[in-house]
Design a protein around this motif. Structure first.
Motif, PDB file in Angstrom:
ATOM      1  N   UNK A 120      -4.596   3.696  10.214  1.00 22.44           N
ATOM      2  CA  UNK A 120      -5.767   3.489   9.360  1.00 22.44           C
ATOM      3  C   UNK A 120      -5.395   3.715   7.900  1.00 22.44           C
ATOM      4  N   UNK A 121      -4.618   4.764   7.622  1.00 22.31           N
ATOM      5  CA  UNK A 121      -4.160   4.976   6.240  1.00 22.31           C
ATOM      6  C   UNK A 121      -3.325   3.798   5.766  1.00 22.31           C
ATOM      7  N   UNK A 122      -2.442   3.322   6.610  1.00 22.31           N
ATOM      8  CA  UNK A 122      -1.539   2.235   6.214  1.00 22.31           C
ATOM      9  C   UNK A 122      -2.313   0.981   5.835  1.00 22.31           C
ATOM     10  N   UNK A 123      -3.342   0.635   6.610  1.00 19.70           N
ATOM     11  CA  UNK A 123      -3.937  -0.691   6.463  1.00 19.70           C
ATOM     12  C   UNK A 123      -5.336  -0.726   5.830  1.00 19.70           C
ATOM     13  N   UNK A 124      -6.121   0.332   5.951  1.00 22.10           N
ATOM     14  CA  UNK A 124      -7.511   0.259   5.481  1.00 22.10           C
ATOM     15  C   UNK A 124      -7.605  -0.006   3.984  1.00 22.10           C
ATOM     16  N   UNK A 125      -6.801   0.692   3.184  1.00 23.97           N
ATOM     17  CA  UNK A 125      -6.905   0.558   1.737  1.00 23.97           C
ATOM     18  C   UNK A 125      -6.060  -0.533   1.130  1.00 23.97           C
ATOM     19  N   UNK A 126      -5.407  -1.353   1.948  1.00 22.95           N
ATOM     20  CA  UNK A 126      -4.589  -2.462   1.460  1.00 22.95           C
ATOM     21  C   UNK A 126      -5.478  -3.464   0.713  1.00 22.95           C
ATOM     22  N   UNK A 127      -4.982  -3.994  -0.413  1.00 21.02           N
ATOM     23  CA  UNK A 127      -5.788  -4.899  -1.222  1.00 21.02           C
ATOM     24  C   UNK A 127      -6.201  -6.155  -0.463  1.00 21.02           C
ATOM     25  N   UNK A 128      -5.437  -6.534   0.566  1.00 17.98           N
ATOM     26  CA  UNK A 128      -5.793  -7.723   1.327  1.00 17.98           C
ATOM     27  C   UNK A 128      -7.084  -7.535   2.111  1.00 17.98           C
ATOM     28  N   UNK A 170       4.040 -11.077   3.938  1.00 20.11           N
ATOM     29  CA  UNK A 170       3.931  -9.620   4.027  1.00 20.11           C
ATOM     30  C   UNK A 170       5.152  -8.895   3.451  1.00 20.11           C
ATOM     31  N   UNK A 171       6.385  -9.370   3.700  1.00 20.24           N
ATOM     32  CA  UNK A 171       7.532  -8.689   3.074  1.00 20.24           C
ATOM     33  C   UNK A 171       7.472  -8.691   1.551  1.00 20.24           C
ATOM     34  N   UNK A 172       6.897  -9.739   0.984  1.00 27.26           N
ATOM     35  CA  UNK A 172       6.746  -9.802  -0.474  1.00 27.26           C
ATOM     36  C   UNK A 172       5.703  -8.789  -0.934  1.00 27.26           C
ATOM     37  N   UNK A 173       4.562  -8.739  -0.233  1.00 25.93           N
ATOM     38  CA  UNK A 173       3.527  -7.760  -0.585  1.00 25.93           C
ATOM     39  C   UNK A 173       4.086  -6.342  -0.541  1.00 25.93           C
ATOM     40  N   UNK A 174       4.944  -6.078   0.434  1.00 28.51           N
ATOM     41  CA  UNK A 174       5.482  -4.727   0.586  1.00 28.51           C
ATOM     42  C   UNK A 174       6.492  -4.367  -0.493  1.00 28.51           C
ATOM     43  N   UNK A 175       6.795  -5.281  -1.378  1.00 28.29           N
ATOM     44  CA  UNK A 175       7.651  -4.975  -2.529  1.00 28.29           C
ATOM     45  C   UNK A 175       6.831  -4.779  -3.811  1.00 28.29           C
ATOM     46  N   UNK A 180       4.209  10.015   0.095  1.00 29.65           N
ATOM     47  CA  UNK A 180       4.741   9.081   1.079  1.00 29.65           C
ATOM     48  C   UNK A 180       4.641   7.672   0.533  1.00 29.65           C
ATOM     49  N   UNK A 181       5.662   6.878   0.747  1.00 24.94           N
ATOM     50  CA  UNK A 181       5.657   5.459   0.351  1.00 24.94           C
ATOM     51  C   UNK A 181       5.322   4.618   1.582  1.00 24.94           C
ATOM     52  N   UNK A 182       4.088   4.109   1.672  1.00 23.70           N
ATOM     53  CA  UNK A 182       3.672   3.379   2.869  1.00 23.70           C
ATOM     54  C   UNK A 182       4.349   2.029   3.023  1.00 23.70           C
ATOM     55  N   UNK A 183       4.976   1.542   1.963  1.00 24.69           N
ATOM     56  CA  UNK A 183       5.636   0.244   2.052  1.00 24.69           C
ATOM     57  C   UNK A 183       6.825   0.283   3.004  1.00 24.69           C
TER      58      UNK A 183
END
Length: 309
Positions: free
Chosen positions: A40-48, A276-281, A301-304
């Protein structure tokens, strides 16, 4: 959880608020927080996640009792975007802040006086467990749907993990969990049953007007110019935003959808997942909304680098 359970419980129209832990309970030791290791932390606050704003708000407000609460007690008809900006951050802080219990109870207490009657004369109360859980379920669905559609495919085990984490998230609000499904499979069954209860409420018909009629132009742009420049924007909205909606919502809101539009949506979704790999950069401030980014910075922590599948 069945539709019949919802119908019976929601008509009680009574709040079911749980007592707060005392200092003797040692709040920091309670399992009342999510953290950097959670999906939930990883994905809920993602800008997408913003691509799912209409799915989130729309599915909530296709249930009559919730929509009537918004209609009776909100300024949605005068300040639609402002309402979203005021309600979103406290819910996100319930997940990402260093005091999630405080923020969860603050969200709950916003709803203490939201009550009234619906079209058949029956009462509703926002803190009735069946109604409050439905609102929460739309956030759980957003994390599951947006991640699997626009970020990366989730395994069945990951979907189950997100659902289990959502039960902790719901605990933070301090409202009875009597209506909460206990497994991911039960949640899916519950979700499908609620979709069949959708009705064209005044709130949701108003909130989706821009998808039927086109986005209204700002006053500083001449109308002839806006008619030209808004064409691609409206096409995007009618494909991507309508594409995120369950068919039952499209039906009650009279939103056009056909196989050709579905294919365009599927191509866009596949492109987003491939990126997704681009977003994670991207820098953290570009990848996560403010309140999520604050949580990641606090934990160091770096969630990327985690949960990339």
């Amino acid at each position: 959880m069945t539709v019949q359970n919802f119908d019976t419980g929601v008509r009680e129209a009574e709040p079911s608020i749980l007592g707060a832990p005392t200092f003797d309970d040692d709040i920091d030791s309670l399992e009342l927080r999510l953290g950097a290791d959670s999906l939930v932390w990883k994905f809920y606050g993602d800008v997408r996640g913003v691509l799912g704003f209409q799915r989130l708000a729309g599915t909530e407000n296709c249930i009559e009792q919730l929509a009537k609460g918004v209609e009776d007690h909100s300024i949605i008809f005068n300040d639609f975007l402002g309402r979203a900006q005021r309600s979103g951050p406290p819910i996100m802080r319930t997940v990402y802040s260093d005091d999630p219990y405080l923020w969860g109870h603050r969200v709950r207490d916003f709803h203490r006086d939201i009550k009234g009657t619906i079209s058949d004369g029956s009462r509703y109360h926002a803190l009735n467990p069946e109604l409050f859980y439905w609102a929460h379920a739309t956030f759980v669905d957003q994390v599951l749907f947006i991640t699997d559609t626009f970020i990366r495919r989730l395994s069945e085990a990951e979907k189950e993990q997100i659902f289990e984490e959502s039960k902790v998230w719901y605990q933070l609000y301090g409202v009875s969990a009597r209506s909460q499904p206990q497994t991911y499979a039960e949640f899916c069954e519950y979700w499908d049953s609620m979709l069949e209860r959708f009705v064209p409420t005044k709130t949701i018909v108003y909130a989706t007007g821009y998808l039927r009629q086109g986005i209204p132009g700002p006053s500083f742009i001449p109308k002839p110019v806006w008619r030209v420049v808004s064409v691609p924007l409206n096409a995007f909205m009618r494909t991507v935003i309508v594409g995120t909606l369950p068919q039952q919502m499209r039906d009650v809101c009279e939103l056009e959808w056909n196989p050709r539009m579905q294919k365009r949506f599927d191509r866009f979704a596949a492109f987003m997942r491939a990126m997704n790999p681009v977003f994670n950069r991207l820098p953290m401030k570009m990848l996560y909304l403010q309140w999520a980014n604050e949580g990641w910075e606090r934990t160091g922590v770096d969630p990327r680098k985690i949960h990339n599948g």
